[in-house]
Design an enzyme around this catalytic site. Structure first.
Site, PDB file in Angstrom:
ATOM      1  N   ARG A   1     -13.601  14.634  -4.876  1.00  0.00           N
ATOM      2  CA  ARG A   1     -13.153  13.326  -5.807  1.00  0.00           C
ATOM      3  C   ARG A   1     -14.128  13.385  -6.997  1.00  0.00           C
ATOM      4  NH1 ARG A   1     -12.029  11.324  -0.758  1.00  0.00           N
ATOM      5  NH2 ARG A   1      -9.667  11.347  -0.543  1.00  0.00           N
TER       6      ARG A   1
ATOM      7  N   LYS B   1     -12.675  16.149 -21.780  1.00  0.00           N
ATOM      8  CA  LYS B   1     -11.225  16.654 -21.578  1.00  0.00           C
ATOM      9  C   LYS B   1     -11.333  17.982 -20.579  1.00  0.00           C
ATOM     10  CE  LYS B   1      -8.423  14.853 -25.261  1.00  0.00           C
ATOM     11  NZ  LYS B   1      -7.582  15.224 -26.438  1.00  0.00           N
TER      12      LYS B   1
ATOM     13  N   GLU C   1     -12.305  25.310 -35.573  1.00  0.00           N
ATOM     14  CA  GLU C   1     -12.495  23.825 -35.133  1.00  0.00           C
ATOM     15  C   GLU C   1     -13.738  22.916 -36.008  1.00  0.00           C
ATOM     16  OE1 GLU C   1     -10.555  22.242 -32.957  1.00  0.00           O
ATOM     17  OE2 GLU C   1     -10.119  23.830 -31.384  1.00  0.00           O
TER      18      GLU C   1
ATOM     19  N   LYS D   1     -17.880  14.667 -33.239  1.00  0.00           N
ATOM     20  CA  LYS D   1     -17.023  14.442 -31.982  1.00  0.00           C
ATOM     21  C   LYS D   1     -17.656  13.491 -31.184  1.00  0.00           C
ATOM     22  CE  LYS D   1     -14.321  16.501 -28.640  1.00  0.00           C
ATOM     23  NZ  LYS D   1     -13.662  17.731 -28.009  1.00  0.00           N
TER      24      LYS D   1
ATOM     25  N   GLU E   1      -8.478   8.878 -25.978  1.00  0.00           N
ATOM     26  CA  GLU E   1      -7.681   9.006 -26.737  1.00  0.00           C
ATOM     27  C   GLU E   1      -6.425   7.964 -27.144  1.00  0.00           C
ATOM     28  OE1 GLU E   1      -6.735  13.143 -27.306  1.00  0.00           O
ATOM     29  OE2 GLU E   1      -4.871  12.620 -28.189  1.00  0.00           O
TER      30      GLU E   1
ATOM     31  N   ARG F   1      -9.285   9.094 -31.451  1.00  0.00           N
ATOM     32  CA  ARG F   1      -9.697  10.597 -31.008  1.00  0.00           C
ATOM     33  C   ARG F   1      -8.457  11.349 -31.268  1.00  0.00           C
ATOM     34  NH1 ARG F   1     -12.343  12.414 -25.205  1.00  0.00           N
ATOM     35  NH2 ARG F   1     -12.290  14.606 -25.604  1.00  0.00           N
TER      36      ARG F   1
ATOM     37  N   ASN G   1      -6.844  15.967 -33.374  1.00  0.00           N
ATOM     38  CA  ASN G   1      -5.731  17.012 -33.153  1.00  0.00           C
ATOM     39  C   ASN G   1      -5.098  17.425 -34.186  1.00  0.00           C
ATOM     40  OD1 ASN G   1      -5.765  16.808 -30.345  1.00  0.00           O
ATOM     41  ND2 ASN G   1      -4.912  14.697 -30.323  1.00  0.00           N
TER      42      ASN G   1
ATOM     43  N   HIS H   1      -3.241  20.602 -34.509  1.00  0.00           N
ATOM     44  CA  HIS H   1      -3.014  20.926 -33.099  1.00  0.00           C
ATOM     45  C   HIS H   1      -1.457  21.089 -32.912  1.00  0.00           C
ATOM     46  CE1 HIS H   1      -7.354  21.154 -32.707  1.00  0.00           C
ATOM     47  NE2 HIS H   1      -7.178  21.541 -31.611  1.00  0.00           N
TER      48      HIS H   1
ATOM     49  N   HIS I   1      -0.205  24.394 -31.239  1.00  0.00           N
ATOM     50  CA  HIS I   1       0.252  24.594 -29.881  1.00  0.00           C
ATOM     51  C   HIS I   1       1.546  25.274 -29.731  1.00  0.00           C
ATOM     52  CE1 HIS I   1      -2.607  21.361 -28.067  1.00  0.00           C
ATOM     53  NE2 HIS I   1      -3.310  22.130 -28.362  1.00  0.00           N
TER      54      HIS I   1
ATOM     55  N   HIS J   1      -6.904  30.261 -30.083  1.00  0.00           N
ATOM     56  CA  HIS J   1      -6.717  28.780 -30.167  1.00  0.00           C
ATOM     57  C   HIS J   1      -7.065  28.363 -31.494  1.00  0.00           C
ATOM     58  CE1 HIS J   1      -6.184  24.633 -29.344  1.00  0.00           C
ATOM     59  NE2 HIS J   1      -7.581  24.585 -29.714  1.00  0.00           N
TER      60      HIS J   1
HETATM   61  N1  LIG Z   1     -11.526  20.340 -23.749  1.00  0.00           N
HETATM   62  C1  LIG Z   1     -11.424  20.184 -24.979  1.00  0.00           C
HETATM   63  O1  LIG Z   1     -11.646  19.278 -25.536  1.00  0.00           O
HETATM   64  C2  LIG Z   1     -11.061  21.570 -25.639  1.00  0.00           C
HETATM   65  C3  LIG Z   1     -11.127  21.684 -27.004  1.00  0.00           C
HETATM   66  C4  LIG Z   1     -10.647  22.490 -27.769  1.00  0.00           C
HETATM   67  C5  LIG Z   1     -10.340  23.808 -27.132  1.00  0.00           C
HETATM   68  N2  LIG Z   1     -10.149  23.680 -25.723  1.00  0.00           N
HETATM   69  C6  LIG Z   1      -9.601  24.916 -25.020  1.00  0.00           C
HETATM   70  O2  LIG Z   1     -10.710  25.862 -25.167  1.00  0.00           O
HETATM   71  C7  LIG Z   1     -10.131  27.190 -24.981  1.00  0.00           C
HETATM   72  C8  LIG Z   1     -10.545  28.320 -26.234  1.00  0.00           C
HETATM   73  O3  LIG Z   1     -12.056  28.518 -26.110  1.00  0.00           O
HETATM   74  P1  LIG Z   1     -12.638  29.722 -26.391  1.00  0.00           P
HETATM   75  O4  LIG Z   1     -12.299  30.121 -27.825  1.00  0.00           O
HETATM   76  O5  LIG Z   1     -14.012  29.340 -26.260  1.00  0.00           O
HETATM   77  O6  LIG Z   1     -12.177  30.734 -25.517  1.00  0.00           O
HETATM   78  P2  LIG Z   1     -12.664  31.659 -24.322  1.00  0.00           P
HETATM   79  O7  LIG Z   1     -13.417  30.914 -23.485  1.00  0.00           O
HETATM   80  O8  LIG Z   1     -11.490  32.558 -24.011  1.00  0.00           O
HETATM   81  O9  LIG Z   1     -13.607  32.570 -25.005  1.00  0.00           O
HETATM   82  C9  LIG Z   1     -13.261  33.680 -26.016  1.00  0.00           C
HETATM   83  C10 LIG Z   1     -13.584  34.949 -25.758  1.00  0.00           C
HETATM   84  O10 LIG Z   1     -15.212  35.101 -25.933  1.00  0.00           O
HETATM   85  C11 LIG Z   1     -15.645  35.675 -24.667  1.00  0.00           C
HETATM   86  N3  LIG Z   1     -17.171  35.007 -24.948  1.00  0.00           N
HETATM   87  C12 LIG Z   1     -17.482  33.702 -24.414  1.00  0.00           C
HETATM   88  N4  LIG Z   1     -18.821  33.632 -24.665  1.00  0.00           N
HETATM   89  C13 LIG Z   1     -19.307  34.773 -25.306  1.00  0.00           C
HETATM   90  C14 LIG Z   1     -20.340  35.123 -25.876  1.00  0.00           C
HETATM   91  N5  LIG Z   1     -21.606  34.432 -26.081  1.00  0.00           N
HETATM   92  N6  LIG Z   1     -20.462  36.586 -26.350  1.00  0.00           N
HETATM   93  C15 LIG Z   1     -19.560  37.388 -26.169  1.00  0.00           C
HETATM   94  N7  LIG Z   1     -18.416  37.033 -25.889  1.00  0.00           N
HETATM   95  C16 LIG Z   1     -18.226  35.770 -25.369  1.00  0.00           C
HETATM   96  C17 LIG Z   1     -15.028  35.047 -23.478  1.00  0.00           C
HETATM   97  O11 LIG Z   1     -15.227  36.093 -22.584  1.00  0.00           O
HETATM   98  C18 LIG Z   1     -13.504  35.343 -24.133  1.00  0.00           C
HETATM   99  O12 LIG Z   1     -13.245  36.633 -23.878  1.00  0.00           O
HETATM  100  C19 LIG Z   1      -8.456  27.076 -24.969  1.00  0.00           C
HETATM  101  O13 LIG Z   1      -7.997  27.106 -23.825  1.00  0.00           O
HETATM  102  C20 LIG Z   1      -8.465  25.611 -25.559  1.00  0.00           C
HETATM  103  O14 LIG Z   1      -7.356  24.834 -24.997  1.00  0.00           O
HETATM  104  C21 LIG Z   1     -10.351  22.729 -25.223  1.00  0.00           C
END
Ligand SMILES: NC(=O)c1ccc[n+]([C@@H]2O[C@H](COP(=O)([O-])OP(=O)(O)OC[C@H]3O[C@@H](n4cnc5c(N)ncnc54)[C@H](O)[C@@H]3O)[C@@H](O)[C@H]2O)c1
Length: 369
Positions: free
Chosen positions: A121, A143, A185, A227, A237, A241, A245, A248, A252, A266
């Site tokens: 939990r 999130k 972003e 942020k 949100e 907040r 988006n 977005h 999406h 993304h």
């Molecule tokens: N929670 C939130 O508020 C929020 C906000 C925006 C996006 N997201 C989510 O984030 C995700 C995308 O995140 P992302 O772009 O970081 O993708 P990811 O986590 O898949 O990373 C992208 C790639 O980079 C590699 N990588 C990571 N760090 C590295 C480093 N230092 N050196 C070399 N390679 C590295 C990873 O292995 C992966 O292949 C999506 O699922 C999206 O929905 C969430």
């Protein structure tokens, strides 16, 4: 090092941003630990590049470490790996007072954060974001969640981390495509609420992309400040907040159309979506025609995807893309909500966007393919 506080009463925490933070991680997290052990979850790529340094840093402070590496990539953020991660944490005998560390990009942060939220939990977790996207966005704000067959991030919870350590040195190992995806972003923050930050990015973006540490520190810090401010005022949100988006709803739909594959990352979808949001705003007479041109020019100057033509492979027709947008969880009472803008840095939530204007916009965008 810069520190930004996310002010959320008893759930407040710090985002520490700088170089060498992974090497100092033992000292940074020690005060959070009820006993000297942590369970870490990462992905296989990050494990190879940065897990040894983090492990050494923690063990150097007498902290015992266990680690799980999941496959890299968006496909990991689903039920199967949520179960695997959560069961592994239970096998490691993680207790309620323990701390879980998420080391990786947004995929690992979202998945592991959600796992921490439901484990016993709710256990505390620390985000050590390793992509630009994760440092400026996903690691801050609580999130967490996974994707399902029905769409992105449809299952999850709000679960704030106890600490975020954004070591900008790890960005050096990122592929340029992943770096630029995160930059989508960063630009979003300027576009939604800080015109002078967008001005600064127009000048400094190329240096930042090419590795300038001072520029990176400023860009990550300013993004996190924005942020953190928004999240502090509207954690779940209910209002402001939603501005985060920007781009977005389009993004999406394109991500769904490309099967969440590496055809479109993304942040790439966010950048294209921001360009479309400004184009729509201009067509609706909300902002000047120069604004969308300026957005597009900057994205192009950075070598980013800007148009639907930049997405390889086929895309469905406009009506289908619109139906995907309608499935977005930002839909309220069946009404499409878009984040539109009255100018650069002046985004707002629009609930009364005419569907035919969106349809024409997407049709026109598809013609360029
Ligand atoms: N929670 C939130 O508020 C929020 C906000 C925006 C996006 N997201 C989510 O984030 C995700 C995308 O995140 P992302 O772009 O970081 O993708 P990811 O986590 O898949 O990373 C992208 C790639 O980079 C590699 N990588 C990571 N760090 C590295 C480093 N230092 N050196 C070399 N390679 C590295 C990873 O292995 C992966 O292949 C999506 O699922 C999206 O929905 C969430």
């Amino acid at each position: 090092m810069n520190t930004v506080k996310v002010e959320l009463a008893e759930r407040s925490y710090e985002v520490r941003i700088g170089t060498g933070l992974i090497d100092r991680a033992g000292a940074e997290v020690a005060s959070l630990l009820a006993r000297p052990r942590v369970a870490m979850v990462t992905d296989e790529t990050v494990a190879m590049l940065h897990l040894p340094a983090l492990t050494t840093a923690l063990e150097g402070q007498g902290i015992a470490v266990t680690a799980l590496s999941l496959p890299a990539g968006e496909a990991t953020k689903g039920w199967e790996n949520l179960a695997r991660c959560t069961e592994w944490l239970l096998e490691q005998k993680v207790e309620r007072r323990d701390v879980v560390i998420a080391l990786g990009g947004g995929v690992i942060g979202d998945l592991v954060g959600f796992s921490a939220a439901i484990l016993r939990r709710g256990v505390r977790f620390v985000q050590i974001p390793t992509t630009l996207l994760a440092q400026v966005d996903s690691s801050v704000g609580g999130k967490t969640g996974i994707n399902t067959a029905q769409g992105k991030n449809l299952v999850g919870s709000f679960h704030q981390p106890s600490l975020v350590l954004a070591d900008i040195g790890v960005l050096d190992t990122l592929h340029v495509r992943d770096f630029l995806s995160g930059y989508g972003e960063v630009v979003k923050y300027g576009l939604l609420g800080d015109a002078s930050f967008f001005d600064w990015l127009e000048g400094q973006g190329p240096a930042l992309r090419d590795g300038d540490v001072t520029a990176r520190l400023h860009a990550v810090t300013r993004s996190v400040e924005m942020k953190a401010g928004i999240v502090s005022r509207d954690e779940t949100e209910e209002g402001e907040r939603a501005l985060l988006n920007l781009g977005h709803t389009f993004c999406h739909a394109f991500e769904k159309a490309t099967g969440y594959s590496d055809r479109l990352l993304h942040g790439e979808g966010v950048a294209i979506g921001c360009a479309l949001a400004f184009e729509l705003s201009s067509r609706l007479g909300l902002c000047s025609q120069e604004d969308p041109s300026r957005v597009r020019a900057h994205l192009k100057a950075m070598g980013m995807k800007v148009d639907l033509a930049d997405i390889p492979g086929d895309l469905p027709e406009a009506e289908t893309l619109l139906a995907y947008m309608a499935q977005d969880k930002k839909v309220v009472d069946g009404q499409l909500r878009f984040i539109l803008a009255r100018g650069i840095g002046q985004a707002f939530v629009a609930t009364d966007v005419p569907g035919d204007a969106v349809l024409r916009l997407v049709q026109d965008a598809l013609v360029g393919r």
